[in-house]
Design an enzyme around this catalytic site. Sequence first.
Site, PDB file in Angstrom:
ATOM      1  N   PHE A  53       0.847  -1.200   0.000  1.00  0.00           N
ATOM      2  CA  PHE A  53       0.000   0.000   0.000  1.00  0.00           C
ATOM      3  C   PHE A  53       0.889   1.259   0.000  1.00  0.00           C
ATOM      4  O   PHE A  53       1.962   1.255   0.596  1.00  0.00           O
ATOM      5  CB  PHE A  53      -0.870  -0.059   1.255  1.00  0.00           C
ATOM      6  CG  PHE A  53      -1.988   0.924   1.288  1.00  0.00           C
ATOM      7  CD1 PHE A  53      -3.166   0.670   0.598  1.00  0.00           C
ATOM      8  CD2 PHE A  53      -1.887   2.094   2.019  1.00  0.00           C
ATOM      9  CE1 PHE A  53      -4.222   1.572   0.637  1.00  0.00           C
ATOM     10  CE2 PHE A  53      -2.932   2.996   2.063  1.00  0.00           C
ATOM     11  CZ  PHE A  53      -4.103   2.735   1.373  1.00  0.00           C
ATOM     12  N   ASP A  92       1.498  -5.550   8.063  1.00  0.00           N
ATOM     13  CA  ASP A  92       0.341  -4.679   7.905  1.00  0.00           C
ATOM     14  C   ASP A  92      -0.871  -5.590   7.692  1.00  0.00           C
ATOM     15  O   ASP A  92      -0.933  -6.319   6.699  1.00  0.00           O
ATOM     16  CB  ASP A  92       0.563  -3.753   6.695  1.00  0.00           C
ATOM     17  CG  ASP A  92      -0.578  -2.761   6.521  1.00  0.00           C
ATOM     18  OD1 ASP A  92      -1.721  -3.099   6.886  1.00  0.00           O
ATOM     19  OD2 ASP A  92      -0.332  -1.658   5.994  1.00  0.00           O
ATOM     20  N   TYR A  99     -11.467   0.249   9.986  1.00  0.00           N
ATOM     21  CA  TYR A  99     -12.685   0.592   9.215  1.00  0.00           C
ATOM     22  C   TYR A  99     -12.956  -0.353   8.057  1.00  0.00           C
ATOM     23  O   TYR A  99     -13.905  -0.142   7.316  1.00  0.00           O
ATOM     24  CB  TYR A  99     -12.595   2.034   8.699  1.00  0.00           C
ATOM     25  CG  TYR A  99     -11.332   2.377   7.944  1.00  0.00           C
ATOM     26  CD1 TYR A  99     -11.179   2.033   6.607  1.00  0.00           C
ATOM     27  CD2 TYR A  99     -10.288   3.034   8.571  1.00  0.00           C
ATOM     28  CE1 TYR A  99     -10.018   2.328   5.926  1.00  0.00           C
ATOM     29  CE2 TYR A  99      -9.118   3.332   7.896  1.00  0.00           C
ATOM     30  CZ  TYR A  99      -8.984   2.980   6.576  1.00  0.00           C
ATOM     31  OH  TYR A  99      -7.827   3.267   5.907  1.00  0.00           O
ATOM     32  N   LYS A 100     -12.112  -1.388   7.867  1.00  0.00           N
ATOM     33  CA  LYS A 100     -12.342  -2.318   6.754  1.00  0.00           C
ATOM     34  C   LYS A 100     -13.189  -3.483   7.277  1.00  0.00           C
ATOM     35  O   LYS A 100     -14.379  -3.298   7.524  1.00  0.00           O
ATOM     36  CB  LYS A 100     -10.994  -2.721   6.149  1.00  0.00           C
ATOM     37  CG  LYS A 100     -10.360  -1.516   5.451  1.00  0.00           C
ATOM     38  CD  LYS A 100      -8.977  -1.744   4.914  1.00  0.00           C
ATOM     39  CE  LYS A 100      -8.484  -0.473   4.219  1.00  0.00           C
ATOM     40  NZ  LYS A 100      -7.056  -0.492   3.921  1.00  0.00           N
ATOM     41  N   ARG A 131     -12.107  -4.410  -7.621  1.00  0.00           N
ATOM     42  CA  ARG A 131     -12.000  -5.345  -6.492  1.00  0.00           C
ATOM     43  C   ARG A 131     -13.405  -5.702  -6.046  1.00  0.00           C
ATOM     44  O   ARG A 131     -14.231  -4.826  -5.785  1.00  0.00           O
ATOM     45  CB  ARG A 131     -11.241  -4.707  -5.322  1.00  0.00           C
ATOM     46  CG  ARG A 131      -9.779  -4.442  -5.642  1.00  0.00           C
ATOM     47  CD  ARG A 131      -9.005  -4.011  -4.403  1.00  0.00           C
ATOM     48  NE  ARG A 131      -9.634  -2.891  -3.713  1.00  0.00           N
ATOM     49  CZ  ARG A 131      -9.158  -2.334  -2.611  1.00  0.00           C
ATOM     50  NH1 ARG A 131      -8.060  -2.813  -2.033  1.00  0.00           N
ATOM     51  NH2 ARG A 131      -9.761  -1.314  -2.052  1.00  0.00           N
TER      52      ARG A 131
HETATM   53  C1  LIG Z   1      -6.311   0.632   3.929  1.00  0.00           C
HETATM   54  C2  LIG Z   1      -4.842   0.410   4.130  1.00  0.00           C
HETATM   55  C3  LIG Z   1      -4.065   1.359   4.818  1.00  0.00           C
HETATM   56  C4  LIG Z   1      -4.718   2.650   5.249  1.00  0.00           C
HETATM   57  O1  LIG Z   1      -3.985   3.431   6.110  1.00  0.00           O
HETATM   58  P1  LIG Z   1      -4.703   4.709   6.756  1.00  0.00           P
HETATM   59  O2  LIG Z   1      -3.691   5.335   7.572  1.00  0.00           O
HETATM   60  O3  LIG Z   1      -5.899   4.202   7.498  1.00  0.00           O
HETATM   61  O4  LIG Z   1      -5.174   5.584   5.638  1.00  0.00           O
HETATM   62  C5  LIG Z   1      -2.736   1.064   5.051  1.00  0.00           C
HETATM   63  N1  LIG Z   1      -2.186  -0.095   4.622  1.00  0.00           N
HETATM   64  C6  LIG Z   1      -2.913  -1.022   3.938  1.00  0.00           C
HETATM   65  C7  LIG Z   1      -2.285  -2.299   3.488  1.00  0.00           C
HETATM   66  C8  LIG Z   1      -4.256  -0.780   3.666  1.00  0.00           C
HETATM   67  O5  LIG Z   1      -4.975  -1.675   2.982  1.00  0.00           O
END
Ligand SMILES: *Cc1c(COP(=O)(O)O)cnc(C)c1O
Length: 395
Positions: free
Chosen positions: A120, A197, A222-223, A369
């Site tokens: 990410f 992560d 939030y996911k 997705r």
């Molecule tokens: C959604 C996601 C993030 C999001 O990070 P935020 O700080 O909440 O914006 C980080 N890493 C991965 C792998 C994600 O899927």
Amino acid sequence: MHPLDAADPLRGYRDRFVPGDGLVAYLDGNSLGRPLRASVERLERFAREEWGGRLIRGWDEGWLELPLALGDELGAHVLGAAPGQVAVADSTSVLIYKLARAAVDARPGRDEVLLDRGNFPSDRYLLEGIAAERGLTLRWLDPDPAGGVTPEAVADAVSERTALGLFSSVAYRSGFLADAPAITATLHDAGALAMWDLCHSAGVVPTSLDAWGVDLAVGCGYKYLNGGPGAPAFLYVRRELQGELRQPIHGWIGSRAPFEMGQGYEPADGIRSFLTGTPPIVAMQPLVDMLALLAEVGIDAVRAKSVALTEHAIRLVDGELPDARLASPRDPARRGGHVTIDHPRFAQLLPALWSAGIIPDFRRPDGLRLGCSPLSTSFAELEAGVAAIRDALAA
Ligand SMILES: *Cc1c(COP(=O)(O)O)cnc(C)c1O
């Protein structure tokens, strides 16, 4: 009722979520989980009774303890972590900075960090910043975009120079589920720290951080944890490392005696030292309900339905979208909770799909997705979504 829904032991949980507005198929729970009805009630009750009723007294009546109390619940029901190693705080991006900076500082003399081009953006950008700050070299893996990081690739790149490896358990684009225990062991064999992560796995893929020997982890609220937009994230620091690691964002809530208001920062003991400022108590409320629900259902049952949903998604894609290219693993053992398909026209079709209540999400350059949230997604909904994509491509 669709026969797969009729046979689904978890189908009844879908009614616990707030109905969406004009929704035909919500296939984006991996980006933003739906709210539980219980969370709507809890937020209202919290505002009236706790915030409104108790006011400042609330801090002594549980709020100050909530980041660690919720962390222990997450550890027990979602992460496979014994108490005292998980806290809820900040955003994932900020927590990556805190933990990765602490990790590289704890391995002086090692000047490389291992990461991959498929991770990410925040993960990559934060490590680029830390490398610049600390004079480190980034060693990049370049995995198959429809796959992900393998133990073999990590074994080839790791060395006595590696301070830290940071990878995603489930790749946000392809949905590839990494072999976290094997990769962690490979990093450890070379004396490096292992950080994961878990944004795309927490709440949908069983995780055993303690048993896998993971050093550090972060993830989203939030996911698949349905905490709501901008819900706080979580961090995990293995107990034995908590005294050794020093996170770099020093604030009063992570200090030894916040209400002494003393001179000079001294970290608190244990996982509390990884906190910084006033915890976002309002934003933590929905997590309370989702963690209770996951405890009730059990993560193994959630994973079983997740696999059934993504298997069905792939069958549908094979049958109905022959021109789309599957950009996720076919092997369910190597796949997380979503399936990605590529087609050059997806970007153009997306706005019309969204207006019609068909909501997958789009990832560049041309991927849709299909996110399957086991407790809120039905098989009939998934079929309606794929059928709408088929019709949009044919039109
Ligand atoms: C959604 C996601 C993030 C999001 O990070 P935020 O700080 O909440 O914006 C980080 N890493 C991965 C792998 C994600 O899927």
